[in-house]
Scaffold this motif. Structure first.
Motif, PDB file in Angstrom:
ATOM      1  N   LEU A  99      43.658  29.139  16.669  1.00  0.00           N
ATOM      2  CA  LEU A  99      45.108  29.026  16.705  1.00  0.00           C
ATOM      3  C   LEU A  99      45.538  27.759  15.981  1.00  0.00           C
ATOM      4  CD1 LEU A  99      47.375  30.774  18.014  1.00  0.00           C
ATOM      5  CD2 LEU A  99      47.464  29.060  19.823  1.00  0.00           C
ATOM      6  N   SER A 100      46.344  27.932  14.936  1.00  0.00           N
ATOM      7  CA  SER A 100      46.841  26.774  14.190  1.00  0.00           C
ATOM      8  C   SER A 100      47.890  26.032  15.012  1.00  0.00           C
ATOM      9  CB  SER A 100      47.469  27.207  12.866  1.00  0.00           C
ATOM     10  OG  SER A 100      46.495  27.732  12.000  1.00  0.00           O
ATOM     11  N   ARG A 101      47.755  24.735  15.053  1.00  0.00           N
ATOM     12  CA  ARG A 101      48.713  23.924  15.801  1.00  0.00           C
ATOM     13  C   ARG A 101      49.885  23.577  14.891  1.00  0.00           C
ATOM     14  NH1 ARG A 101      47.220  18.937  19.938  1.00  0.00           N
ATOM     15  NH2 ARG A 101      49.310  18.723  20.843  1.00  0.00           N
ATOM     16  N   ILE A 102      50.921  24.383  14.993  1.00  0.00           N
ATOM     17  CA  ILE A 102      52.125  24.201  14.175  1.00  0.00           C
ATOM     18  C   ILE A 102      53.319  24.010  15.106  1.00  0.00           C
ATOM     19  CG2 ILE A 102      51.242  25.477  12.184  1.00  0.00           C
ATOM     20  CD1 ILE A 102      52.725  27.936  13.196  1.00  0.00           C
ATOM     21  N   PRO A 103      54.431  23.438  14.618  1.00  0.00           N
ATOM     22  CA  PRO A 103      55.557  23.091  15.495  1.00  0.00           C
ATOM     23  C   PRO A 103      56.089  24.256  16.321  1.00  0.00           C
ATOM     24  CG  PRO A 103      55.801  22.003  13.383  1.00  0.00           C
ATOM     25  CD  PRO A 103      54.616  22.913  13.247  1.00  0.00           C
ATOM     26  N   THR A 104      56.143  25.471  15.765  1.00  0.00           N
ATOM     27  CA  THR A 104      56.715  26.594  16.499  1.00  0.00           C
ATOM     28  C   THR A 104      55.862  27.026  17.689  1.00  0.00           C
ATOM     29  OG1 THR A 104      55.657  28.094  14.909  1.00  0.00           O
ATOM     30  CG2 THR A 104      57.967  27.520  14.522  1.00  0.00           C
ATOM     31  N   ILE A 115      38.860  22.686  16.226  1.00  0.00           N
ATOM     32  CA  ILE A 115      37.554  23.191  15.798  1.00  0.00           C
ATOM     33  C   ILE A 115      37.311  22.873  14.326  1.00  0.00           C
ATOM     34  CG2 ILE A 115      36.206  25.299  15.394  1.00  0.00           C
ATOM     35  CD1 ILE A 115      37.460  26.446  17.925  1.00  0.00           C
ATOM     36  N   MET A 116      38.330  23.086  13.491  1.00  0.00           N
ATOM     37  CA  MET A 116      38.177  22.827  12.061  1.00  0.00           C
ATOM     38  C   MET A 116      39.557  22.803  11.405  1.00  0.00           C
ATOM     39  SD  MET A 116      36.833  26.626  10.834  1.00  0.00           S
ATOM     40  CE  MET A 116      37.080  26.345   9.068  1.00  0.00           C
ATOM     41  N   PRO A 117      39.677  22.179  10.243  1.00  0.00           N
ATOM     42  CA  PRO A 117      40.953  22.227   9.522  1.00  0.00           C
ATOM     43  C   PRO A 117      41.088  23.553   8.782  1.00  0.00           C
ATOM     44  CG  PRO A 117      39.372  20.915   8.300  1.00  0.00           C
ATOM     45  CD  PRO A 117      38.691  21.309   9.580  1.00  0.00           C
ATOM     46  N   MET A 118      42.303  23.959   8.505  1.00  0.00           N
ATOM     47  CA  MET A 118      42.552  25.184   7.753  1.00  0.00           C
ATOM     48  C   MET A 118      43.574  24.922   6.655  1.00  0.00           C
ATOM     49  SD  MET A 118      42.252  28.290   6.925  1.00  0.00           S
ATOM     50  CE  MET A 118      41.095  28.783   8.170  1.00  0.00           C
ATOM     51  N   GLU A 119      43.128  25.073   5.414  1.00  0.00           N
ATOM     52  CA  GLU A 119      44.030  24.958   4.272  1.00  0.00           C
ATOM     53  C   GLU A 119      44.542  26.345   3.903  1.00  0.00           C
ATOM     54  OE1 GLU A 119      41.612  23.050   1.313  1.00  0.00           O
ATOM     55  OE2 GLU A 119      42.331  21.054   1.895  1.00  0.00           O
ATOM     56  N   ARG A 120      45.795  26.412   3.477  1.00  0.00           N
ATOM     57  CA  ARG A 120      46.401  27.684   3.095  1.00  0.00           C
ATOM     58  C   ARG A 120      46.955  27.606   1.681  1.00  0.00           C
ATOM     59  NH1 ARG A 120      47.192  27.027   8.542  1.00  0.00           N
ATOM     60  NH2 ARG A 120      46.636  28.850   9.815  1.00  0.00           N
ATOM     61  N   ALA A 121      46.907  28.752   0.987  1.00  0.00           N
ATOM     62  CA  ALA A 121      47.366  28.799  -0.395  1.00  0.00           C
ATOM     63  C   ALA A 121      47.855  30.207  -0.723  1.00  0.00           C
ATOM     64  CB  ALA A 121      46.232  28.404  -1.348  1.00  0.00           C
ATOM     65  N   PHE A 122      48.516  30.329  -1.868  1.00  0.00           N
ATOM     66  CA  PHE A 122      48.943  31.628  -2.384  1.00  0.00           C
ATOM     67  C   PHE A 122      47.853  32.184  -3.299  1.00  0.00           C
ATOM     68  CE2 PHE A 122      52.915  29.416  -1.474  1.00  0.00           C
ATOM     69  CZ  PHE A 122      53.656  30.394  -0.820  1.00  0.00           C
ATOM     70  N   SER A 212      48.216  22.510   5.417  1.00  0.00           N
ATOM     71  CA  SER A 212      46.949  22.333   6.133  1.00  0.00           C
ATOM     72  C   SER A 212      47.262  22.039   7.593  1.00  0.00           C
ATOM     73  CB  SER A 212      46.149  21.177   5.532  1.00  0.00           C
ATOM     74  OG  SER A 212      44.911  21.034   6.207  1.00  0.00           O
ATOM     75  N   ALA A 213      46.558  22.732   8.478  1.00  0.00           N
ATOM     76  CA  ALA A 213      46.744  22.523   9.917  1.00  0.00           C
ATOM     77  C   ALA A 213      45.411  22.720  10.610  1.00  0.00           C
ATOM     78  CB  ALA A 213      47.793  23.479  10.474  1.00  0.00           C
ATOM     79  N   GLU A 214      45.223  22.049  11.730  1.00  0.00           N
ATOM     80  CA  GLU A 214      43.978  22.181  12.484  1.00  0.00           C
ATOM     81  C   GLU A 214      43.956  23.502  13.245  1.00  0.00           C
ATOM     82  OE1 GLU A 214      41.332  19.922  12.673  1.00  0.00           O
ATOM     83  OE2 GLU A 214      42.350  18.924  11.007  1.00  0.00           O
ATOM     84  N   LEU A 215      42.782  24.122  13.266  1.00  0.00           N
ATOM     85  CA  LEU A 215      42.568  25.321  14.067  1.00  0.00           C
ATOM     86  C   LEU A 215      42.010  24.889  15.419  1.00  0.00           C
ATOM     87  CD1 LEU A 215      40.989  27.857  11.563  1.00  0.00           C
ATOM     88  CD2 LEU A 215      43.363  27.695  12.302  1.00  0.00           C
ATOM     89  N   TYR A 216      42.623  25.363  16.480  1.00  0.00           N
ATOM     90  CA  TYR A 216      42.301  24.905  17.831  1.00  0.00           C
ATOM     91  C   TYR A 216      41.713  26.008  18.707  1.00  0.00           C
ATOM     92  CZ  TYR A 216      44.376  20.213  18.026  1.00  0.00           C
ATOM     93  OH  TYR A 216      44.631  18.878  17.860  1.00  0.00           O
TER      94      TYR A 216
END
Length: 253
Positions: A99-104, A115-122, A212-216
């Motif tokens: 689960l990405s820790r994002i404001p919403t 657990i690990m970072p997650m980078e996102r791209a198009f 980029s957001a951490e996966l929890y």
């Protein structure tokens, strides 16, 4: 001793008896089967696998290993991702990953450990972009997982409902990209790079990393402090022992 004093002692004796009973119950539980916790995961290779001989993926295996290390039994549950998040958030002591820790999502869950970072791209086949602003101008339809952090991120970045194409479990974004049903795919970099070679040999264009957001490993909003403490310590112990890296390298050598 007067009758009034004998009567006043009765509640104390009853309280002592109750305390003894509770202690016996705790001892019985401690000596019996380990407490079983529900762990909700999506089918999102290589982060989580529902059915793979190697295990449950990077985040799935770390969560299961942490639960075992902390002395808990695990029961895996698989629901559509948006429903799984709602279910876990509203229940008590249910676990979910990755689960990405994002404001919403911040106030909907108890965040146990990264657990690990997650980078996102198009990702696209013919038009590479370098920013969210350029993507808004370039892509007509962008595929994202329904209920995913990607969907929330695009909405926060001002993409219109017409541009966001939510994909339910079972939809294959790589195939939709090949068929021209979507112009781009906004997704986690490891997952996209893992999936694409299994679908096509065509060159996949990747944008600059957009977020980029951490996966929890996370828990319900109402979660036992002991469960949180036990699992947080177990994840950090796995990290120090090099076990998280070893698990990562199984799925992404």
């Amino acid at each position: 001793m007067t009758p009034s004093k004998r009567v006043s002692n009765l509640p104390i004796k009853a309280l002592c008896g109750l305390c003894l009973l509770m202690a016996l119950l705790v001892m019985t539980h401690a000596g019996g089967e380990p407490l079983e916790l529900e762990l909700h995961i999506p089918d999102a290779p290589p982060l989580t696998f529902v059915d793979d001989p190697r295990g449950h993926g990077i985040a799935g295996d770390v969560a299961v290993a942490a639960m075992a290390k902390a002395g808990y039994a695990v029961k895996i549950h698989v629901l559509p991702w948006a429903r799984a998040q709602k279910h876990v958030s509203e229940e008590h002591d249910y676990l979910i990953t990755p689960l990405s820790r994002i404001p919403t999502r911040e106030d909907r869950f108890t965040w146990i450990a990264s657990i690990m970072p997650m980078e996102r791209a198009f990702f696209s086949l013919d038009r590479r972009v370098n920013s969210f602003a350029q993507a808004r101008e370039t892509y007509r339809k962008i595929g994202v997982g329904l209920g995913s952090a990607q969907e929330d991120i695009l909405r926060a970045e001002g993409f219109s409902d017409e541009q966001i194409y939510p994909l339910a479990i079972g939809d294959n974004p790589a195939q939709l990209l090949l068929m021209g049903r979507i112009d781009a795919w906004f997704n986690g970099v490891p997952e996209s790079r893992y999936i694409w070679p299994k679908v096509s040999k065509r060159k996949l264009l990747m944008s600059s990393v957009g977020s980029s957001a951490e996966l929890y490993l996370a828990c319900s909003r109402q979660c036992s402090p002991k469960i949180v403490e036990d699992l947080r310590g177990a994840v950090e112990a796995l990290r120090k022992e090099g076990e998280i890296k070893r698990i990562h390298d199984i799925y992404l050598p």
